[in-house]
Design a protein around this motif. Structure first.
Motif, PDB file in Angstrom:
ATOM      1  N   HIS A   1      13.413   3.855   3.982  1.00 27.80           N
ATOM      2  CA  HIS A   1      14.397   4.669   2.830  1.00 27.80           C
ATOM      3  C   HIS A   1      14.932   4.049   1.751  1.00 27.80           C
ATOM      4  CE1 HIS A   1      13.727   8.304   5.403  1.00 27.80           C
ATOM      5  NE2 HIS A   1      14.241   7.443   6.618  1.00 27.80           N
ATOM      6  N   PRO A   2      14.177   3.065   1.016  1.00 28.98           N
ATOM      7  CA  PRO A   2      14.515   2.311  -0.005  1.00 28.98           C
ATOM      8  C   PRO A   2      15.244   3.321  -1.044  1.00 28.98           C
ATOM      9  CG  PRO A   2      12.061   2.471  -0.426  1.00 28.98           C
ATOM     10  CD  PRO A   2      12.623   3.151   1.047  1.00 28.98           C
ATOM     11  N   GLU A   3      16.142   2.709  -1.661  1.00 26.06           N
ATOM     12  CA  GLU A   3      16.953   3.464  -2.818  1.00 26.06           C
ATOM     13  C   GLU A   3      16.104   3.962  -4.150  1.00 26.06           C
ATOM     14  OE1 GLU A   3      20.089   1.915  -6.169  1.00 26.06           O
ATOM     15  OE2 GLU A   3      20.323   1.062  -4.297  1.00 26.06           O
ATOM     16  N   GLU A   4      14.957   3.350  -4.368  1.00 24.90           N
ATOM     17  CA  GLU A   4      14.293   3.660  -5.487  1.00 24.90           C
ATOM     18  C   GLU A   4      13.588   5.069  -5.303  1.00 24.90           C
ATOM     19  OE1 GLU A   4      13.619  -0.837  -4.893  1.00 24.90           O
ATOM     20  OE2 GLU A   4      13.907   0.868  -3.888  1.00 24.90           O
ATOM     21  N   LEU A   5      13.385   5.370  -3.914  1.00 31.86           N
ATOM     22  CA  LEU A   5      12.830   6.786  -3.737  1.00 31.86           C
ATOM     23  C   LEU A   5      13.879   7.735  -3.186  1.00 31.86           C
ATOM     24  CD1 LEU A   5       9.864   5.202  -1.210  1.00 31.86           C
ATOM     25  CD2 LEU A   5       9.592   6.183  -3.557  1.00 31.86           C
ATOM     26  N   GLU A   6      15.062   7.308  -3.130  1.00 28.05           N
ATOM     27  CA  GLU A   6      16.111   8.338  -2.844  1.00 28.05           C
ATOM     28  C   GLU A   6      16.051   9.597  -3.686  1.00 28.05           C
ATOM     29  OE1 GLU A   6      18.690  10.491  -0.766  1.00 28.05           O
ATOM     30  OE2 GLU A   6      17.719   8.634  -0.186  1.00 28.05           O
TER      31      GLU A   6
ATOM     32  N   VAL B   1       5.108  19.698  -2.147  1.00 27.91           N
ATOM     33  CA  VAL B   1       4.043  19.109  -1.466  1.00 27.91           C
ATOM     34  C   VAL B   1       4.356  17.484  -1.532  1.00 27.91           C
ATOM     35  CG1 VAL B   1       1.788  18.656  -1.014  1.00 27.91           C
ATOM     36  CG2 VAL B   1       2.582  21.104  -1.295  1.00 27.91           C
ATOM     37  N   GLY B   2       4.292  16.931  -2.801  1.00 33.02           N
ATOM     38  CA  GLY B   2       4.411  15.584  -3.163  1.00 33.02           C
ATOM     39  C   GLY B   2       5.626  14.935  -2.817  1.00 33.02           C
ATOM     40  N   THR B   3       6.857  15.751  -3.081  1.00 33.51           N
ATOM     41  CA  THR B   3       8.064  14.942  -2.466  1.00 33.51           C
ATOM     42  C   THR B   3       8.179  14.990  -0.872  1.00 33.51           C
ATOM     43  OG1 THR B   3       9.271  16.998  -2.695  1.00 33.51           O
ATOM     44  CG2 THR B   3       9.405  15.538  -4.496  1.00 33.51           C
ATOM     45  N   HIS B   4       7.526  16.183  -0.309  1.00 33.03           N
ATOM     46  CA  HIS B   4       7.420  15.782   1.027  1.00 33.03           C
ATOM     47  C   HIS B   4       6.820  14.938   1.533  1.00 33.03           C
ATOM     48  CE1 HIS B   4       7.602  17.383   5.166  1.00 33.03           C
ATOM     49  NE2 HIS B   4       6.145  17.152   5.240  1.00 33.03           N
ATOM     50  N   LEU B   5       5.556  14.512   0.886  1.00 32.66           N
ATOM     51  CA  LEU B   5       4.653  13.601   1.253  1.00 32.66           C
ATOM     52  C   LEU B   5       5.430  12.090   1.194  1.00 32.66           C
ATOM     53  CD1 LEU B   5       1.321  14.406  -0.305  1.00 32.66           C
ATOM     54  CD2 LEU B   5       1.723  14.178   2.151  1.00 32.66           C
ATOM     55  N   ILE B   6       6.184  12.075   0.046  1.00 32.48           N
ATOM     56  CA  ILE B   6       6.882  10.702  -0.041  1.00 32.48           C
ATOM     57  C   ILE B   6       8.150  10.735   0.783  1.00 32.48           C
ATOM     58  CG2 ILE B   6       8.455   9.577  -1.573  1.00 32.48           C
ATOM     59  CD1 ILE B   6       6.777  10.633  -3.861  1.00 32.48           C
ATOM     60  N   ARG B   7       8.586  11.575   1.361  1.00 30.67           N
ATOM     61  CA  ARG B   7       9.704  11.625   2.155  1.00 30.67           C
ATOM     62  C   ARG B   7       9.333  11.251   3.434  1.00 30.67           C
ATOM     63  NH1 ARG B   7      12.238  16.968   3.746  1.00 30.67           N
ATOM     64  NH2 ARG B   7      11.055  16.730   5.420  1.00 30.67           N
ATOM     65  N   ALA B   8       8.384  11.994   3.936  1.00 34.21           N
ATOM     66  CA  ALA B   8       7.811  11.806   5.208  1.00 34.21           C
ATOM     67  C   ALA B   8       6.642  10.756   5.648  1.00 34.21           C
ATOM     68  CB  ALA B   8       6.812  13.178   5.988  1.00 34.21           C
ATOM     69  N   ASP B   9       5.787  10.600   4.834  1.00 32.74           N
ATOM     70  CA  ASP B   9       4.935   9.355   4.842  1.00 32.74           C
ATOM     71  C   ASP B   9       5.295   8.199   4.333  1.00 32.74           C
ATOM     72  OD1 ASP B   9       3.596  11.426   6.376  1.00 32.74           O
ATOM     73  OD2 ASP B   9       2.133  12.010   4.359  1.00 32.74           O
TER      74      ASP B   9
ATOM     75  N   ALA C   1       0.696  -1.240  -0.119  1.00 35.86           N
ATOM     76  CA  ALA C   1      -0.222  -0.091   0.072  1.00 35.86           C
ATOM     77  C   ALA C   1       0.830   1.272   0.032  1.00 35.86           C
ATOM     78  CB  ALA C   1      -0.926  -0.103   1.024  1.00 35.86           C
ATOM     79  N   LYS C   2       1.997   1.137   0.462  1.00 34.44           N
ATOM     80  CA  LYS C   2       2.873   2.414   0.824  1.00 34.44           C
ATOM     81  C   LYS C   2       3.405   2.585  -0.661  1.00 34.44           C
ATOM     82  CE  LYS C   2       2.746   3.878   5.037  1.00 34.44           C
ATOM     83  NZ  LYS C   2       2.498   5.301   5.180  1.00 34.44           N
ATOM     84  N   TRP C   3       3.798   1.467  -1.400  1.00 33.92           N
ATOM     85  CA  TRP C   3       4.660   1.663  -2.686  1.00 33.92           C
ATOM     86  C   TRP C   3       3.596   2.256  -3.540  1.00 33.92           C
ATOM     87  CZ3 TRP C   3       9.109   2.198  -4.046  1.00 33.92           C
ATOM     88  CH2 TRP C   3      10.291   1.413  -3.191  1.00 33.92           C
ATOM     89  N   ALA C   4       2.154   1.507  -3.561  1.00 32.27           N
ATOM     90  CA  ALA C   4       1.274   2.159  -4.254  1.00 32.27           C
ATOM     91  C   ALA C   4       0.986   3.423  -4.067  1.00 32.27           C
ATOM     92  CB  ALA C   4      -0.447   1.317  -4.311  1.00 32.27           C
ATOM     93  N   ALA C   5       0.955   3.964  -2.809  1.00 29.98           N
ATOM     94  CA  ALA C   5       0.756   5.581  -2.658  1.00 29.98           C
ATOM     95  C   ALA C   5       2.100   6.273  -3.355  1.00 29.98           C
ATOM     96  CB  ALA C   5       0.713   5.701  -1.022  1.00 29.98           C
ATOM     97  N   ALA C   6       3.102   5.790  -3.082  1.00 31.23           N
ATOM     98  CA  ALA C   6       4.403   6.401  -3.733  1.00 31.23           C
ATOM     99  C   ALA C   6       3.981   6.514  -5.329  1.00 31.23           C
ATOM    100  CB  ALA C   6       5.509   5.770  -3.392  1.00 31.23           C
ATOM    101  N   TYR C   7       3.696   5.393  -5.817  1.00 32.09           N
ATOM    102  CA  TYR C   7       3.543   5.720  -7.441  1.00 32.09           C
ATOM    103  C   TYR C   7       2.355   6.744  -7.635  1.00 32.09           C
ATOM    104  CZ  TYR C   7       6.640   1.976  -8.065  1.00 32.09           C
ATOM    105  OH  TYR C   7       7.722   1.015  -8.133  1.00 32.09           O
TER     106      TYR C   7
END
Length: 169
Positions: A119-124, A104-112, A83-89
């Motif tokens: 902290h997976p490499e794909e989101l770095e 706003v979007g990058t903050h949501l991805i970083r914080a939530d 579900a977290k990965w789906a939210a990230a996408y």
């Protein structure tokens, strides 16, 4: 607003709610009113659009009922990590298409999301963009617009690496 725009708004709100973001009853009712005016047909839509202020607590349940009638009800994966990965996408998609401010979007991805996923490499790259946008100073010699552009490109690259099995929405 066209009928398609109204349905897109319903899809968007459905995902916001499914991923745990609060959506006020006033916004649910307004979406219903927008859809009704746009010519969307659903047996319960007029009920949602016509709710009075004193009836606002009924809006979430009625909104879900309209989603079901329209075939738009969205359920995120049951597995919390999935579900977290789906939210990230989903968030990256909004950054990429311009419907969500990159900061706003990058903050949501970083914080939530990134934190909860370890902290997976794909989101770095998106996390790095969030740090740059959050801490931006004029003395850096780069504009906020350039940083926003970098975030949009990072979101597009992230989406481009999405496994085909996860891309179905």
């Amino acid at each position: 607003m066209t009928s398609d725009d109204a349905l897109d708004q319903f899809r968007h709100i459905a995902r916001e709610r499914a991923f745990g973001r609060h959506v006020g009853s006033d916004r649910l009712i307004q979406a219903g009113l927008d859809a009704l005016i746009a010519g969307v047909e659903s047996p319960s839509l007029a009920l949602l659009a016509g709710l009075l202020r004193s009836e606002e607590p009924e809006a979430p349940e009625l909104f879900d009922h309209v989603l079901e009638e329209l075939g738009l009800l969205f359920r995120p994966p049951a597995d919390p990590r999935a579900a977290k990965w789906a939210a990230a996408y989903w968030i990256a998609g909004q950054i990429a298409d311009g419907s969500l401010d990159p900061a706003v979007g990058t903050h949501l991805i970083r914080a939530d999301i990134a934190y909860d996923l370890g902290h997976p490499e794909e989101l770095e790259p998106l996390v790095r963009c969030a740090h740059h946008l959050d801490g931006w100073e004029e003395s850096w010699g780069v504009t906020v617009e350039e940083l926003n552009g970098e975030a949009v490109e990072a979101a597009k690259r992230f989406l481009g690496k999405r496994p085909a099995a996860e891309a179905e929405d």
